[in-house]
Motif scaffolding. Structure first.
Motif, PDB file in Angstrom:
ATOM      1  N   ASN A 129      -6.538 -19.968 -13.025  1.00  0.00           N
ATOM      2  CA  ASN A 129      -7.848 -19.498 -12.555  1.00  0.00           C
ATOM      3  C   ASN A 129      -8.702 -19.029 -13.729  1.00  0.00           C
ATOM      4  O   ASN A 129      -8.182 -18.754 -14.817  1.00  0.00           O
ATOM      5  CB  ASN A 129      -7.691 -18.396 -11.493  1.00  0.00           C
ATOM      6  CG  ASN A 129      -6.987 -17.165 -12.030  1.00  0.00           C
ATOM      7  OD1 ASN A 129      -7.459 -16.535 -12.978  1.00  0.00           O
ATOM      8  ND2 ASN A 129      -5.869 -16.799 -11.430  1.00  0.00           N
ATOM      9  N   SER A 177      -8.217 -27.201 -13.237  1.00  0.00           N
ATOM     10  CA  SER A 177      -9.221 -27.962 -12.501  1.00  0.00           C
ATOM     11  C   SER A 177     -10.411 -28.319 -13.381  1.00  0.00           C
ATOM     12  O   SER A 177     -10.950 -29.424 -13.290  1.00  0.00           O
ATOM     13  CB  SER A 177      -9.685 -27.174 -11.273  1.00  0.00           C
ATOM     14  OG  SER A 177     -10.170 -25.898 -11.634  1.00  0.00           O
ATOM     15  N   GLU A 215       0.030 -27.651  -6.484  1.00  0.00           N
ATOM     16  CA  GLU A 215      -1.268 -28.334  -6.397  1.00  0.00           C
ATOM     17  C   GLU A 215      -1.136 -29.849  -6.298  1.00  0.00           C
ATOM     18  O   GLU A 215      -2.143 -30.552  -6.240  1.00  0.00           O
ATOM     19  CB  GLU A 215      -2.137 -27.987  -7.618  1.00  0.00           C
ATOM     20  CG  GLU A 215      -2.461 -26.517  -7.765  1.00  0.00           C
ATOM     21  CD  GLU A 215      -3.442 -26.023  -6.711  1.00  0.00           C
ATOM     22  OE1 GLU A 215      -3.997 -26.855  -5.972  1.00  0.00           O
ATOM     23  OE2 GLU A 215      -3.649 -24.797  -6.624  1.00  0.00           O
ATOM     24  N   ASP A 316      -6.845 -20.783  -0.598  1.00  0.00           N
ATOM     25  CA  ASP A 316      -5.737 -21.430  -1.298  1.00  0.00           C
ATOM     26  C   ASP A 316      -4.423 -20.927  -0.712  1.00  0.00           C
ATOM     27  O   ASP A 316      -4.132 -19.728  -0.745  1.00  0.00           O
ATOM     28  CB  ASP A 316      -5.806 -21.097  -2.796  1.00  0.00           C
ATOM     29  CG  ASP A 316      -4.805 -21.890  -3.620  1.00  0.00           C
ATOM     30  OD1 ASP A 316      -3.729 -22.220  -3.092  1.00  0.00           O
ATOM     31  OD2 ASP A 316      -5.095 -22.173  -4.789  1.00  0.00           O
ATOM     32  N   LEU A 323     -11.255 -20.673  -2.656  1.00  0.00           N
ATOM     33  CA  LEU A 323     -11.521 -21.723  -3.638  1.00  0.00           C
ATOM     34  C   LEU A 323     -13.029 -21.924  -3.720  1.00  0.00           C
ATOM     35  O   LEU A 323     -13.617 -22.682  -2.948  1.00  0.00           O
ATOM     36  CB  LEU A 323     -10.811 -23.023  -3.234  1.00  0.00           C
ATOM     37  CG  LEU A 323      -9.282 -22.946  -3.215  1.00  0.00           C
ATOM     38  CD1 LEU A 323      -8.689 -24.250  -2.704  1.00  0.00           C
ATOM     39  CD2 LEU A 323      -8.748 -22.647  -4.612  1.00  0.00           C
ATOM     40  N   ARG A 326     -15.456 -25.321  -3.480  1.00  0.00           N
ATOM     41  CA  ARG A 326     -14.650 -26.435  -2.971  1.00  0.00           C
ATOM     42  C   ARG A 326     -14.874 -26.579  -1.474  1.00  0.00           C
ATOM     43  O   ARG A 326     -15.113 -25.608  -0.760  1.00  0.00           O
ATOM     44  CB  ARG A 326     -13.156 -26.185  -3.236  1.00  0.00           C
ATOM     45  CG  ARG A 326     -12.784 -25.991  -4.691  1.00  0.00           C
ATOM     46  CD  ARG A 326     -12.441 -27.258  -5.399  1.00  0.00           C
ATOM     47  NE  ARG A 326     -11.171 -27.794  -4.980  1.00  0.00           N
ATOM     48  CZ  ARG A 326      -9.988 -27.450  -5.516  1.00  0.00           C
ATOM     49  NH1 ARG A 326      -9.936 -26.535  -6.460  1.00  0.00           N
ATOM     50  NH2 ARG A 326      -8.872 -28.018  -5.100  1.00  0.00           N
TER      51      ARG A 326
END
Length: 783
Positions: A129, A177, A215, A316, A323, A326
């Motif tokens: 994160n 990400s 993930e 999440d 998130l 998203r």
């Protein structure tokens, strides 16, 4: 048998050789300890030259680790202990290291970061994160500057030029990400100068299990917006509300999937007046219906998503965080909005996507670390080719892990938990309770308030206060409730006097689908030799048993003999382990199947990116276009002038029209398709040459580069949507009694052929139209 023994022996040998490195590193460190700063910089420069010139002596890695230890001492006032040296050196040698919570993984990672940074190709330090990425970057920055390393932080808000600068650094921090999305964005640009990433080289992943395992089921997607069809969403949502489980749809609780029954399919075809729901022409209706059903049956508010400011926010499942930015893909987000009575947002359309597994597979070298990874050794080795090396703790773990306490129902479990919390709170001991959902955490907080106990709740609704909540969790009498402590990144430090009270007491409200998540929760207590305790309170009504062992759980409830106080009888504990093992195997099977399916997509993605890069960097767009025309010419000759038919049956006029030819094509007896193709090619090349002579080539090439990129992107997006629809319905093909991955590969192969033909046809038709629009005097055969 001998193969397994040999492999095991090899790993042991590698571990023992790695452990021998620690005294050698410390010996180097003692020599560096007394050097002046200028002398130390000379050592760093000498090592850098050796690495760049590829004349590294055998001691180079020891020197690198020792330099990091000395730099940390001088800049941070901390001396790395032997276990940290061992973990860092193990990563240099290509291992994933398992170091328990609180053992100093962040500082340990500085060793491989420095070593791989010396290679000059760029190393990416990947976190779960943005908070951890920035924290680790700020903590490490001064150390790396002292070591002569350039270091940057990759953030989502950076401009293109800033990202290019960050990626040019020898060490770049950021989230998994953001690195993945930058890769995808680099393959969507229309100007090579706008790409930000260098060729991928080295990746070091913190919480590697969270990234590569947890993930793995969710692809990274860059999406554009397309207008959703609101009427169809509302109609489908209303329709599925009238469906009944087992009669109209079946729910697989283990895989968390739904599918329509045969009777429901017939009902759909009647109500929507269509002949075959599974025709490609009906994919939109099927897609909307399935997503509406999934939103009604599988998606639960405050577990999978929460509602805030009139919008749906994803939770999440592994971290309990929202998130940000998203959305659920493929229209599921819009289906949930209709279900919740919210304003319908625009539907996302996938422009580019890649799974975590395939993205990190692009790095030539990838390593990482975690507090709980040993349980996933087989999957890491099978999927990623990685070995795990556990590192012993710096101080012995003295935390007391009590056996699970099992109850017949949830109410008995909660009552007993509240009683335990009350007793510990009265003693002044801090308490941490781990829950599996926002709803569960809020319900427990309400039950505690009923007995006049206040608590701090850490979940998706309160994550902005995360650092403060965790910081207070080790104080006397503190009660903290958290939805999943995985990836929280902050240690819970005990307040003075708490150790004498037994340290932090951790309770788990349910067992998770993975033992790793449970171990991460327990590991929040007992860091660096602190005292502590942990225990899980389990009910036979918990989701784990309802999904993976419902019949057995019902049998245990019917024969329950332990009253309301719970039990830790061995048969019960074996049942709990069995259910959790079954869940882990099921999740592993799902990830394996998704990996196999994505291997099919990834091969096509690699083809697409190769073709796109060729266009992007081409200086001779006329060659790119000629190749497309030639490809489409082969297809058309095969279709319109097949060898199995007589020449007089060939559709030569249509063939000439397809390529805008101004002269007729001649046929004769015994003529072959290749002779016809030669005629078409000769006429085309004559017209093509005259057309190009009339162009201002540089301007024309620039225009056509953009047009070709636009066309191939458009065809690829449409192709990926069809592939996604095929994947969604792949479970319906189980009736064929064939391997589903092989069925998908076969379908994908034929769809890819269509995609390639469609792209080359689009290029051909656009350029022919442009040639027709040119004044007639420039074309051959014209008056």
């Amino acid at each position: 048998m001998s193969g397994a023994w040999w492999t095991k022996g090899l790993v042991k040998y590698k571990e023992s050789s790695i452990k021998k490195a620690v005294p050698l590193i410390n010996r180097k460190y003692e020599l560096l300890h007394h050097l002046s700063e200028s002398e130390l910089l000379q050592q760093i420069e000498r090592l850098r030259k050796e690495v760049v010139q590829h004349v590294q002596p055998s001691h180079a890695t020891y020197t690198a680790a020792a330099l990091v230890k000395e730099a940390v001492r001088r800049k941070m006032g901390v001396i790395l202990h032997d276990e940290q040296l061992l973990g860092g050196y193990a990563m240099i040698r290509g291992n994933v290291t398992e170091m328990l919570t609180g053992e100093g993984k962040t500082l340990t990672s500085l060793i491989p970061l420095f070593w791989f940074g010396l290679q000059g190709k760029g190393v990416h330090m990947i976190t779960v994160n943005p908070y951890l990425a920035e924290r680790d970057y700020l903590q490490a920055r001064e150390v790396f500057h002292f070591l002569g390393m350039t270091v940057g932080l990759n953030r989502s808000e950076l401009r293109m030029e800033e990202k290019q600068s960050v990626y040019e650094c020898e060490i770049t921090f950021g989230t998994w990400s953001e690195f993945g999305f930058d890769y995808l964005r680099d393959h969507l640009i229309y100007d090579p100068g706008h790409q930000v990433q260098r060729p991928l080289a080295y990746a070091i992943i913190d919480e590697i299990d969270s990234v590569l395992i947890d993930e793995a089921k969710t692809p990274m997607i860059i999406a554009g917006k397309s207008k959703a069809a609101p009427d169809l969403y509302y109609i489908c949502s209303k329709f599925v509300k009238g469906l009944r489980e087992n009669r109209d749809y079946e729910r697989d609780v283990e895989t968390n999937q739904v599918m329509f029954t045969e009777s429901a399919i017939r009902k759909i075809e009647t109500v929507f007046m269509i002949d075959n729901l599974f025709d490609l022409d009906q994919m939109t209706v099927y897609h909307y219906l399935l997503q509406s059903l999934r939103s009604q049956v599988l998606m639960e508010v405050d577990r999978d998503y929460l509602i805030a400011d009139g919008k749906v926010h994803i939770i999440d499942a592994f971290t309990g965080r929202v998130l940000e930015g998203r959305e659920f893909g493929d229209g599921l987000h819009q289906a949930i909005e209709v279900k919740e009575g919210l304003q319908l947002s625009e539907e996302t359309r996938t422009n580019a996507s890649i799974t975590v597994q395939k993205y990190f597979g692009l790095y030539p070298q990838m390593i990482g670390m975690s507090g709980t990874i040993k349980t996933e050794t087989e999957e890491l080795r099978h999927t990623y080719g990685l070995d795990v090396m556990p590192i012993s703790t710096h101080r012995p773990v003295v935390r007391k892990d009590a056996p699970d306490l099992v109850f017949a129902n949830k109410e008995a479990k909660i009552q007993w938990l509240v009683k335990e919390i009350t007793a510990l709170h009265q003693r002044g001991a801090p308490i941490l309770v781990g829950t599996t959902s926002v709803q569960q955490s809020e319900e427990l907080a309400e039950r505690l308030s009923q007995v006049h106990l206040s608590c701090q709740v850490l979940n998706a609704k309160t994550e902005r206060e995360e650092a403060e909540i965790i910081g207070r969790a080790g104080r006397k009498s503190a009660i903290t409730i958290a939805t999943n402590m995985a990836g929280r990144g902050a240690d819970i430090r005990l307040e003075d006097g708490v150790a004498e009270l037994g340290g932090l007491h951790v309770f788990g409200l349910e067992r998770h689908e993975s033992r790793r998540i449970d171990l991460q929760l327990s590991g929040r207590s007992g860091r660096q030799g602190d005292p502590g305790a942990s225990q899980f309170f389990i009910s036979l009504e918990d989701e784990l048993f309802q999904r993976f062992a419902s019949d057995e759980a019902d049998a245990w409830r019917e024969s329950w003999k332990w009253g309301e106080e719970g039990a830790s009888a061995q048969p019960l504990l074996r049942f709990v382990d069995m259910a959790q093992n079954r869940a882990e195997q099921q999740m592993y099977s799902i990830r394996t199947m998704l990996y196999r399916l994505d291997c099919v997509v990834h091969r096509q993605r690699e083809w697409f990116y190769f073709e796109r890069e060729g266009i992007l960097h081409s200086e001779q767009m006329e060659d790119i276009i000629s190749r497309s025309v030639s490809y489409w010419m082969d297809v058309c000759v095969e279709r319109l002038c097949p060898a199995k038919r007589l020449p007089e049956e060939w559709k030569v006029r249509q063939l000439g029209q397809e390529f805008g030819l101004t002269n007729s094509i001649h046929t004769a007896d015994l003529m072959t398709p290749s002779e016809i193709r030669h005629q078409v090619a000769q006429q085309w090349l004559q017209d093509w040459s005259q057309f190009l002579e009339a162009q201002a080539l540089q301007k024309w090439r620039s225009s056509w580069k953009e047009r070709c990129l636009r066309l191939i992107d458009q065809c690829w997006i449409e192709h990926m949507e069809i592939l996604g629809s095929v994947k969604q319905g792949i479970h319906f093909r189980a009736i064929e009694k064939r391997d589903l991955a092989e069925v998908y590969e076969e379908d994908a192969y034929h769809l890819h052929l269509k995609f390639v033909r469609k792209y080359h046809r689009a290029i051909t038709r656009e350029v022919i139209q442009e040639m027709k629009d040119l004044p007639a005097v420039t074309l051959s055969g014209s008056a």
